[in-house]
Design an enzyme around this catalytic site. Structure first.
Site, mmCIF file in Angstrom:
data_model
loop_
_atom_site.group_PDB
_atom_site.id
_atom_site.type_symbol
_atom_site.label_atom_id
_atom_site.label_comp_id
_atom_site.label_asym_id
_atom_site.label_seq_id
_atom_site.Cartn_x
_atom_site.Cartn_y
_atom_site.Cartn_z
ATOM 1 C CG ASP A 67 -19.165 114.320 2.422
ATOM 2 O OD1 ASP A 67 -19.282 115.535 2.816
ATOM 3 O OD2 ASP A 67 -19.722 114.012 1.300
ATOM 4 C CG ASP A 101 -3.745 119.414 7.059
ATOM 5 O OD1 ASP A 101 -3.041 118.402 6.932
ATOM 6 O OD2 ASP A 101 -3.991 120.175 7.910
ATOM 7 C CE LYS A 119 -19.421 118.669 3.948
ATOM 8 N NZ LYS A 119 -20.237 117.419 3.592
ATOM 9 C CE1 TYR A 125 -5.948 124.267 7.301
ATOM 10 C CE2 TYR A 125 -3.597 123.824 8.264
ATOM 11 C CZ TYR A 125 -5.018 123.151 7.979
ATOM 12 O OH TYR A 125 -5.170 121.963 8.225
#
Ligand code: NAP
Length: 414
Positions: free
Chosen positions: A279, A303, A228, A160
């Protein structure tokens, strides 16, 4: 007190101060507010009326908020000639606690997003999004009440930061060649756009510390580090490692990690810290929502996850949010300016009202916060709701934005 050109500091108010991260809130605290663009003025009016009524019922004449309007967005451009005047940021910083409606991102202006600019300028590094179902709100789930989770999304790092170069730009090509020649990176194709993902121990640790403090103060467990890291080892994987590291270093007696437990459960009052791959958490919150209570995660995961969770309990219309730093906090509606409904007094003020609940809790005014929640649950329970909920609820009565605010006040009790 600093001098303000476009705002008036309420004469009868006092500053909130902080010492070592602990707030000292006077009886008449000055709280700056940004009304916001589009539907902002409608939802702000309703929210202010609800908060004032709740504070009055909870504390009589002992306490009241001294509101101070500060400018941002279209109103600021009109009155002060710029989208985000410096003095607005100064007020949010000086008075410690503030609240805002949604702001339009000016197209073609120098600022990428006013919302992002506020978070970065004030170093509001953790975004807090509590997600829980309010009885009666239409939801796509069979048992929406099972999800009650608080998501801590890191606000200042990750992809970001806007460090990216367009396909075909000189910089992207230079970087591609640098990586090829210096580091032997062969798999960036010619003509690629390139973005940089950076996650630091400093940014991660202060964020995870905030999440742990929040969990301990509210006796929430577990705290799940979502990452992740199986793919992005040195950014997302490091986020997990630094998260565990700071948890053990700073809170050793108050936490236990999943790896330290034989059966994965703790019943001795300590906060359980575990981690899940990004995930899989999307499946988990759908299939086993009751097993999760708090999440701390980098920016992008947060987000996605916070909107997905909000959808499970009925959507963004009722989802509150806060952005907090070391001692400054700003509370905000999570939806946008919905320009087509501006000044029509029709939209749902629930998101901003619930953000104000978070603000009251942050100030330690729990009795007032509880009254707002009771009023909100009462209004929805009585099926007096704005169009967005009414169209999904059988037998509901459609009320205006201000009418919903009045219904909340009517259901608050004494
Ligand atoms: P949006 O303003 O959130 O509106 C999208 C749709 O969501 C609306 O048309 C409406 O759906 C529904 N909605 C939003 N708020 C609602 C409310 N309070 N009550 C009932 N329904 C509501 O998203 P957008 O159109 O993508 O963005 C518009 C502007 O807002 C952009 O300039 C964007 O940059 C800005 N924005 C600001 C923030 C922020 O300030 N934090 C966040 C997001 C976007 P229906 O038409 O189906 O009724």
């Amino acid at each position: 007190m600093a001098a303000y050109k476009h705002s008036t500091v309420p004469a009868n108010g006092e500053k909130i101060t902080s010492e070592e991260g602990k707030l000292r809130v006077p009886g008449r605290p000055i709280v700056p507010f940004i009304e916001g663009d589009g539907i902002g003025s409608d939802i702000w009016r309703a929210t202010q009326a609800v908060v004032d009524a709740a504070v009055k019922r909870a504390y009589g004449s002992e306490r009241a908020i001294a509101w101070m309007e500060v400018l941002a967005g279209e109103k600021a451009k009109e009155r002060a000639g710029e989208w985000l005047p410096r003095e607005t940021l100064d007020a949010m910083s000086e008075f410690k606690v503030s609240i805002k409606g949604p702001l339009t991102t000016p197209v073609g202006g120098g600022i990428r997003s006013l919302n992002v600019a506020i978070r970065q300028e004030l170093d509001l590094y953790s975004c807090i999004r509590p997600v829980r179902w309010i009885k009666g709100v239409p939801s796509p789930m069979k048992e929406p009440d099972k999800l009650d989770i608080v998501i801590f999304r890191e606000n200042t790092e990750d992809v970001y930061t806007g460090i990216e170069w367009a396909s075909g730009s000189k910089e992207a090509e230079q970087l591609r060649l640098f990586l090829l020649n210096e580091f032997g990176v062969k798999n960036i194709r010619e003509g690629s756009g390139i973005g940089i993902k950076a996650i630091s121990p400093f940014g991660t640790k202060r964020h995870v510390v905030k999440a742990i403090q929040y969990a301990l103060a509210r006796k929430r467990t577990p705290l799940t580090l979502v990452h992740k890291g199986n793919i992005m080892k040195f950014t997302e994987g490091a986020f997990r490692d630094w998260g565990y590291e700071i948890a053990k270093e700073r809170f050793r007696d108050q936490i236990v990690t999943e790896a330290e437990l034989s059966d994965g459960r703790t019943k001795d009052g300590r906060l359980l810290v575990n981690d899940r791959i990004a995930d899989s958490i999307f499946q988990q919150v759908l299939l086993r929502p009751a097993e999760y209570s708090m999440v701390a995660t980098p920016n992008l995961n947060g987000d996605y996850l916070s909107d997905a969770c909000a959808a499970q309990v009925g959507g963004l219309g009722m989802a509150p949010g806060a952005n907090v730093g070391d001692d400054v906090a700003n509370f905000e509606a999570t939806h946008g300016t919905a320009p087509k409904y501006a000044n029509k007094d029709v939209v749902n003020p629930g998101s901003l009202i619930l953000s104000a609940v978070m603000m009251l809790e942050h100030m330690g005014w729990q009795e007032a916060a509880d009254r707002v929640v009771k009023g909100l649950e009462g209004a929805v329970g009585a099926k007096q709701v704005t169009y967005d909920l009414e169209r999904q609820m059988e037998g509901a009565r459609k009320v205006s934005t201000s009418g919903f605010g009045e219904a909340v006040v009517a259901h608050m009790g004494q």
